[in-house]
Design an enzyme around this catalytic site. Structure first.
Site, short mmCIF file in Angstrom:
data_model
loop_
_atom_site.label_atom_id
_atom_site.label_comp_id
_atom_site.label_asym_id
_atom_site.label_seq_id
_atom_site.Cartn_x
_atom_site.Cartn_y
_atom_site.Cartn_z
CG ASP A 1 17.97 6.76 3.75
OD1 ASP A 1 17.38 6.85 4.84
OD2 ASP A 1 18.48 5.71 3.33
CB THR B 1 25.41 20.77 13.34
OG1 THR B 1 26.58 20.65 14.14
CG2 THR B 1 25.82 20.61 11.88
CG ASP B 2 28.35 23.05 16.93
OD1 ASP B 2 27.72 22.06 16.52
OD2 ASP B 2 29.16 22.99 17.87
CE1 TYR C 1 25.76 15.40 12.11
CE2 TYR C 1 27.15 17.17 12.96
CZ TYR C 1 25.93 16.52 12.92
OH TYR C 1 24.88 16.97 13.69
N1 LIG Z 1 23.89 15.51 19.01
C1 LIG Z 1 24.45 16.71 18.89
O1 LIG Z 1 25.36 17.08 19.65
C2 LIG Z 1 23.95 17.67 17.85
C3 LIG Z 1 24.56 18.93 17.74
C4 LIG Z 1 24.09 19.83 16.78
C5 LIG Z 1 23.04 19.48 15.95
N2 LIG Z 1 22.49 18.24 16.06
C6 LIG Z 1 21.37 17.89 15.17
O2 LIG Z 1 20.22 17.71 15.98
C7 LIG Z 1 19.35 16.74 15.38
C8 LIG Z 1 18.96 15.71 16.42
O3 LIG Z 1 20.13 15.06 16.88
P1 LIG Z 1 20.10 14.03 18.10
O4 LIG Z 1 21.22 14.41 18.99
O5 LIG Z 1 18.73 13.89 18.63
O6 LIG Z 1 20.53 12.71 17.33
P2 LIG Z 1 20.05 11.20 17.55
O7 LIG Z 1 19.74 10.93 18.98
O8 LIG Z 1 21.09 10.38 16.87
O9 LIG Z 1 18.69 11.15 16.74
C9 LIG Z 1 18.66 11.10 15.35
C10 LIG Z 1 17.47 10.26 14.95
O10 LIG Z 1 17.44 10.19 13.52
C11 LIG Z 1 17.16 8.82 13.18
N3 LIG Z 1 17.64 8.49 11.85
C12 LIG Z 1 18.93 8.22 11.46
N4 LIG Z 1 18.95 7.91 10.16
C13 LIG Z 1 17.68 8.01 9.70
C14 LIG Z 1 17.05 7.82 8.44
N5 LIG Z 1 17.76 7.46 7.36
N6 LIG Z 1 15.72 8.01 8.35
C15 LIG Z 1 14.98 8.35 9.43
N7 LIG Z 1 15.51 8.53 10.65
C16 LIG Z 1 16.84 8.36 10.79
C17 LIG Z 1 17.87 8.02 14.24
O11 LIG Z 1 17.37 6.71 14.26
P3 LIG Z 1 18.40 5.50 14.59
O12 LIG Z 1 18.91 5.78 15.97
O13 LIG Z 1 17.52 4.31 14.46
O14 LIG Z 1 19.49 5.60 13.56
C18 LIG Z 1 17.53 8.82 15.48
O15 LIG Z 1 16.27 8.44 15.98
C19 LIG Z 1 20.11 16.18 14.17
O16 LIG Z 1 19.66 16.84 13.02
C20 LIG Z 1 21.55 16.57 14.44
O17 LIG Z 1 22.30 16.72 13.26
C21 LIG Z 1 22.92 17.33 17.00
#
Ligand SMILES: NC(=O)c1ccc[n+]([C@@H]2O[C@H](COP(=O)([O-])OP(=O)(O)OC[C@H]3O[C@@H](n4cnc5c(N)ncnc54)[C@H](OP(=O)(O)O)[C@@H]3O)[C@@H](O)[C@H]2O)c1
Length: 287
Positions: A43, A106-107, A130
């Site tokens: 951001d 995402t779904d 979200y």
């Molecule tokens: N988790 C699910 O069930 C799910 C389902 C569908 C799609 N997705 C998508 O899959 C992707 C990966 O998700 P994930 O499950 O791996 O999530 P995650 O474990 O929360 O990882 C997201 C990462 O993004 C970082 N982040 C957050 N805000 C940020 C910023 N402003 N600038 C740079 N980095 C930032 C977080 O760092 P911090 O931890 O330090 O904030 C974290 O390392 C995302 O795009 C999510 O929308 C996830």
């Protein structure tokens, strides 16, 4: 790496997240790829632009997001800044570097009223901040980008539904889990393989990519408890309306994604979610 060939530079945002860590691990196993982690906040347009520019990547895999669905509902401004504007910043920085963009969506862009798996041509209609901000992120991507919608992620490196159930199963009493939300639980290690395959091909378009099969949250919780040696009879089905306190963000009741576009494009379908879960539980046990 054969002499005379240069490695493909792949930059990963959100590389410390559960998916990002598995994506970097897959990239590191491929000697034709040189992986990089973007450490800037997405951001912050200046910081992310200079982080991308410093690497000069061929591909950017954008995994960073504000993923706590209820936190997004409470703080929509921050959710928009990270998921929508942040993705626009990453897309602009990638374009300036001449890099192909792979965006993970995402779904939750769907409202959950469907009775059959969602295809890429179904109209999104998010019912949460979200979902809306992730959809805005999709729309900030250029037409030649790869957009991958996935669902219900769990990996070794994250705090997720599977690790939450394992923790709850360690304390006595019932586990009351909602039985009226249905999706495809997906293992981040399997999704990481698919993302890297699409990234390597710089494949344009939107793809639904999840582990095969579907389950309710209750069915998934039972499977986690049973496979980790507990008594699945301790898991009780409840309706979302019975959650106390209620969650700030609405979730789609049904968000199964049809993966046939991904398979028709020549990619291998991801295994059944129970297979992914079994491997995840073994990996968690080893930690
Ligand atoms: N988790 C699910 O069930 C799910 C389902 C569908 C799609 N997705 C998508 O899959 C992707 C990966 O998700 P994930 O499950 O791996 O999530 P995650 O474990 O929360 O990882 C997201 C990462 O993004 C970082 N982040 C957050 N805000 C940020 C910023 N402003 N600038 C740079 N980095 C930032 C977080 O760092 P911090 O931890 O330090 O904030 C974290 O390392 C995302 O795009 C999510 O929308 C996830």
């Amino acid at each position: 790496m054969p002499e005379g060939l240069t490695a493909v530079k792949v930059l990963v945002t959100g590389s410390a997240g559960q998916l990002g860590r598995d994506v970097v691990a897959v990239l590191e196993r491929d000697e034709s790829i040189e992986p990089f982690a973007a450490d800037a906040l997405v951001d912050d347009p200046v910081a992310i632009a200079s982080s991308v520019d410093a690497v000069g990547p061929d591909v950017v895999i954008h995994c960073a997001a504000m993923t706590d669905v209820d936190r997004c509902e409470r703080d929509p401004e921050r959710a928009r800044a990270v998921n929508a504007t942040g993705t626009q910043n990453v897309a602009r920085a990638a374009a300036a570097a001449g890099a192909h963009l792979v965006y993970v969506s995402t779904d939750y862009v769907f409202d959950g009223r469907s009775w059959r798996p969602y295809t890429e041509t179904d109209e999104p209609n998010p019912i949460s901040v979200y979902g809306a901000t992730k959809l805005a992120g999709e729309r900030a991507c250029p037409p030649e980008a790869t957009v991958v919608r996935t669902s219900w992620l769990s990996g070794v490196h994250g705090a997720n539904f599977v690790t939450a159930i394992l923790r709850l199963a360690d304390s006595p009493g019932e586990l009351r889990i909602v039985d009226d939300q249905r999706g495809s639980p997906t293992c981040t290690a399997d999704l990481a393989d698919a993302l890297v395959a699409l990234a390597r091909d710089r494949r344009p378009g939107c793809f639904h990519v999840t582990n095969a099969g579907d389950a309710s949250r209750y069915e998934l919780a039972r499977e986690v408890v049973a496979r980790s040696g507990g008594d699945p009879g301790r898991v009780r089905p409840i309706a979302t309306a019975e959650l106390d306190p209620p969650r700030p963000a609405a979730r789609p009741a049904y968000s199964v994604l049809d993966n046939s576009t991904f398979v028709a494009a020549g990619y291998k379908a991801l295994p059944d979610w129970r297979d992914g879960l079994a491997r995840l539980l073994v990996a968690l046990e080893r930690r």
